[in-house]
Design an enzyme around this catalytic site. Structure first.
Site, PDB file in Angstrom:
ATOM      1  N   ASP A  13      90.542   8.078  62.988  1.00  0.00           N
ATOM      2  CA  ASP A  13      89.411   7.726  63.830  1.00  0.00           C
ATOM      3  C   ASP A  13      88.347   7.158  62.890  1.00  0.00           C
ATOM      4  OD1 ASP A  13      87.585   7.770  66.106  1.00  0.00           O
ATOM      5  OD2 ASP A  13      86.662   9.490  65.110  1.00  0.00           O
ATOM      6  N   ASP A  15      84.223   6.651  63.425  1.00  0.00           N
ATOM      7  CA  ASP A  15      82.945   7.362  63.333  1.00  0.00           C
ATOM      8  C   ASP A  15      83.173   8.868  63.239  1.00  0.00           C
ATOM      9  OD1 ASP A  15      80.519   5.293  64.555  1.00  0.00           O
ATOM     10  OD2 ASP A  15      82.606   4.785  64.923  1.00  0.00           O
TER      11      ASP A  15
END
Length: 226
Positions: A13, A15
């Site tokens: 992922d 952020d």
């Protein structure tokens, strides 16, 4: 679930997992609040909402869409200002430079699967000089269904010829772990990310919980020794 050999790919992922984008979001959000004669919000309060997206940040700063008729205006202003300075203070989480270097040295593809639109993702990666080492980037505008649906991770694996069952997905949100699990990947919960108040990574039931990037690096080194 267990991987019995070194992973074919490690997907992240963005952020709160690979890149600490909270400083730029906090700066932009508080600047907007100042423009509307509102006091600054505490950094930790903003940080905890970054993985929940721009709508959550706008709600935090100005109230939700049901109670604020100017919500869409505030949301647009936030996104435009963020785009103007999205790589000013953002950086890799400490220790993850070692992770990426180790993956590349061992010829393990790494990539990004994010719910952040490509309009923001690609300039951020370029600003951080990560675009060349990254084997694949999948954003919500690349797929029909975003995470927690497995489609983005499955598409990333297909793009680089990796078997999902021999691949790893690392994320800092429950939807990341759900997406990775549904795709058939080995899932790792990133405890250094943007958790909500009172939230614990153990509740996500990932295959592995890592409190720090150092813990992730230790696990990866063990895999490479097999």
């Amino acid at each position: 679930m267990t991987i019995f050999s070194k992973p074919q790919a490690v997907l992240f992922d963005l952020d709160g997992t690979l890149v600490d984008t909270a400083p730029d979001f906090a700066r932009v959000l508080n600047t907007l609040r100042q423009d509307h004669q509102k006091d600054e919000l505490a950094y930790e309060m903003i940080r905890s909402q970054v993985s929940n997206g721009a709508r959550a940040l706008t709600t935090l700063a100005f109230g939700d869409a049901d109670t604020n008729p100017d919500f869409d205006t505030h949301l647009s202003a936030l996104l435009e200002r963020y785009l103007e300075g999205l790589a000013e203070e953002s950086c890799l989480f400490s220790g993850l430079d070692t992770t990426l270097a180790s993956l590349q040295e061992n010829h393990i593809a790494w990539g990004i699967v994010t719910n952040k639109p490509s309009r923001y993702t690609l300039p951020l990666l370029k600003g951080l000089k990560l675009e060349h080492g990254c084997a694949v980037v999948i954003c919500p505008d690349d797929v029909t269904h975003r995470k927690p649906h497995p489609e983005p991770i499955l598409k990333a694996c297909a793009a680089i010829g990796a078997d999902p069952a021999q691949s790893v997905y690392v994320g800092d949100h429950a939807r990341d772990i759900e997406s990775g699990r549904r795709a058939g990947c080995f899932t790792i919960a990133a405890g250094w990310g943007y958790l909500n108040d009172g939230e614990t990574i153990e509740s996500w039931q990932a295959d592995l919980d890592c409190a720090t990037p150092a813990a992730l690096n230790h696990w990866l080194n063990q895999q490479l020794l097999r």
